[in-house]
Write a protein that holds these residues in place. Structure first.
Motif, PDB file in Angstrom:
ATOM      1  N   SER A 104       0.821  -1.200   0.000  1.00 10.11           N
ATOM      2  CA  SER A 104       0.000   0.000   0.000  1.00 10.11           C
ATOM      3  C   SER A 104       0.862   1.260   0.000  1.00 10.11           C
ATOM      4  CB  SER A 104      -0.964   0.008   1.187  1.00 10.11           C
ATOM      5  OG  SER A 104      -0.265   0.129   2.398  1.00 10.11           O
ATOM      6  N   SER A 105       2.026   1.207   0.661  1.00 10.56           N
ATOM      7  CA  SER A 105       2.900   2.387   0.639  1.00 10.56           C
ATOM      8  C   SER A 105       3.467   2.589  -0.760  1.00 10.56           C
ATOM      9  CB  SER A 105       4.014   2.267   1.673  1.00 10.56           C
ATOM     10  OG  SER A 105       4.919   1.245   1.322  1.00 10.56           O
ATOM     11  N   VAL A 106       3.761   1.487  -1.455  1.00 11.38           N
ATOM     12  CA  VAL A 106       4.228   1.601  -2.841  1.00 11.38           C
ATOM     13  C   VAL A 106       3.117   2.178  -3.704  1.00 11.38           C
ATOM     14  CG1 VAL A 106       4.885   0.237  -4.874  1.00 11.38           C
ATOM     15  CG2 VAL A 106       5.969  -0.194  -2.676  1.00 11.38           C
ATOM     16  N   LYS A 107       1.876   1.692  -3.496  1.00 10.14           N
ATOM     17  CA  LYS A 107       0.741   2.228  -4.248  1.00 10.14           C
ATOM     18  C   LYS A 107       0.531   3.698  -3.910  1.00 10.14           C
ATOM     19  CE  LYS A 107      -1.850  -2.078  -4.695  1.00 10.14           C
ATOM     20  NZ  LYS A 107      -3.064  -2.795  -4.270  1.00 10.14           N
ATOM     21  N   SER A 108       0.676   4.026  -2.619  1.00 10.46           N
ATOM     22  CA  SER A 108       0.511   5.410  -2.188  1.00 10.46           C
ATOM     23  C   SER A 108       1.568   6.294  -2.832  1.00 10.46           C
ATOM     24  CB  SER A 108       0.593   5.492  -0.667  1.00 10.46           C
ATOM     25  OG  SER A 108       0.530   6.817  -0.238  1.00 10.46           O
ATOM     26  N   GLU A 109       2.792   5.811  -2.871  1.00  7.28           N
ATOM     27  CA  GLU A 109       3.874   6.569  -3.502  1.00  7.28           C
ATOM     28  C   GLU A 109       3.599   6.753  -4.984  1.00  7.28           C
ATOM     29  OE1 GLU A 109       7.022   8.906  -3.936  1.00  7.28           O
ATOM     30  OE2 GLU A 109       6.340   8.125  -2.022  1.00  7.28           O
ATOM     31  N   ALA A 110       3.105   5.698  -5.626  1.00  2.13           N
ATOM     32  CA  ALA A 110       2.769   5.806  -7.047  1.00  2.13           C
ATOM     33  C   ALA A 110       1.633   6.807  -7.246  1.00  2.13           C
ATOM     34  CB  ALA A 110       2.365   4.439  -7.605  1.00  2.13           C
ATOM     35  N   ARG A 116       1.649  14.391  -8.487  1.00  2.67           N
ATOM     36  CA  ARG A 116       2.668  15.415  -8.787  1.00  2.67           C
ATOM     37  C   ARG A 116       2.755  15.677 -10.288  1.00  2.67           C
ATOM     38  NH1 ARG A 116       6.607  12.319  -5.999  1.00  2.67           N
ATOM     39  NH2 ARG A 116       5.858  12.307  -3.881  1.00  2.67           N
ATOM     40  N   GLN A 117       2.724  14.598 -11.070  1.00  3.48           N
ATOM     41  CA  GLN A 117       2.788  14.762 -12.524  1.00  3.48           C
ATOM     42  C   GLN A 117       1.575  15.529 -13.048  1.00  3.48           C
ATOM     43  OE1 GLN A 117       3.233  10.766 -13.933  1.00  3.48           O
ATOM     44  NE2 GLN A 117       5.454  10.746 -13.651  1.00  3.48           N
ATOM     45  N   GLN A 118       0.389  15.249 -12.484  1.00  4.52           N
ATOM     46  CA  GLN A 118      -0.803  15.976 -12.903  1.00  4.52           C
ATOM     47  C   GLN A 118      -0.702  17.447 -12.539  1.00  4.52           C
ATOM     48  OE1 GLN A 118      -4.054  13.879 -11.105  1.00  4.52           O
ATOM     49  NE2 GLN A 118      -4.249  12.438 -12.806  1.00  4.52           N
TER      50      GLN A 118
END
Length: 185
Positions: A104-110, A116-118
């Motif tokens: 979930s932290s990896v998903k959260s980071e993604a 950020r990109q948006q």
């Protein structure tokens, strides 16, 4: 279907082949898979219990009592088995929860990276929308301050709109050619 045997003159029932209904077959396959999964789960639980019992029999637990003959395995109480199984389940759940938290932290980071990109994309769009459509320079004060034209609502930098109105000697919008009634900085 019936078939007559010519040599004897008797009638024999021939097997009728029917195509099985595909939904019935799928249902049967699903039932078999469910039974197999249940069997595997029960077998794994039984093996786990046997492993714990073996561990308890040969470990030196103080609260179990041993038989009178030396070398025989100890009799294991069901409470001890439950305690050890509970400990093993707890350890396994902790490791699974930690793995889930990492996922979930990896998903959260993604998700944060995508956000950020948006944001960066919208900032780029916003900056591009604040460029003068004539000279393509950013409309920032003091030299290239944005000027909003009324009633059409188009924006240009002050340098370009001033040169346009001087060159053409008409107060028309460079984009839509509508009469400029007023300007706002």
């Amino acid at each position: 279907m019936w078939s007559v045997l010519p040599s004897i003159g008797c009638v024999e029932a021939a097997p009728v082949r029917r195509q099985p209904n595909s939904s019935v077959c799928l249902h049967m396959v699903e039932q078999l898979k469910a039974r197999q999964a249940l069997w595997f789960a029960q077998r794994a639980a039984e093996q786990e219990k046997e492993h714990v019992v073996q561990q308890l029999q040969y470990s030196g637990l103080q609260d179990t009592f041993s038989s009178s003959l030396e070398g025989h395995p100890r009799v294991v109480r069901s409470e001890d088995v439950l305690d050890h199984l509970t400990q093993r389940i707890t350890v396994r759940l902790r490791s699974e929860l930690q793995a889930e938290l990492q996922k979930s932290s990896v998903k959260s980071e993604a998700y944060h990276q995508q956000a950020r990109q948006q944001i960066e994309g919208s900032l780029v769009q916003e900056i591009e929308s604040h460029t003068c459509p004539i000279c393509y320079e950013l409309m920032v004060a003091p030299q290239n301050a944005p000027i909003l034209l009324f009633p059409c609502g188009h924006s240009f930098c002050s340098v370009c709109i001033a040169s346009h109105t001087q060159r053409h000697r008409k107060r028309l919008c460079p984009c839509c050619r509508e009469l400029i009634q007023s300007q706002v900085r």
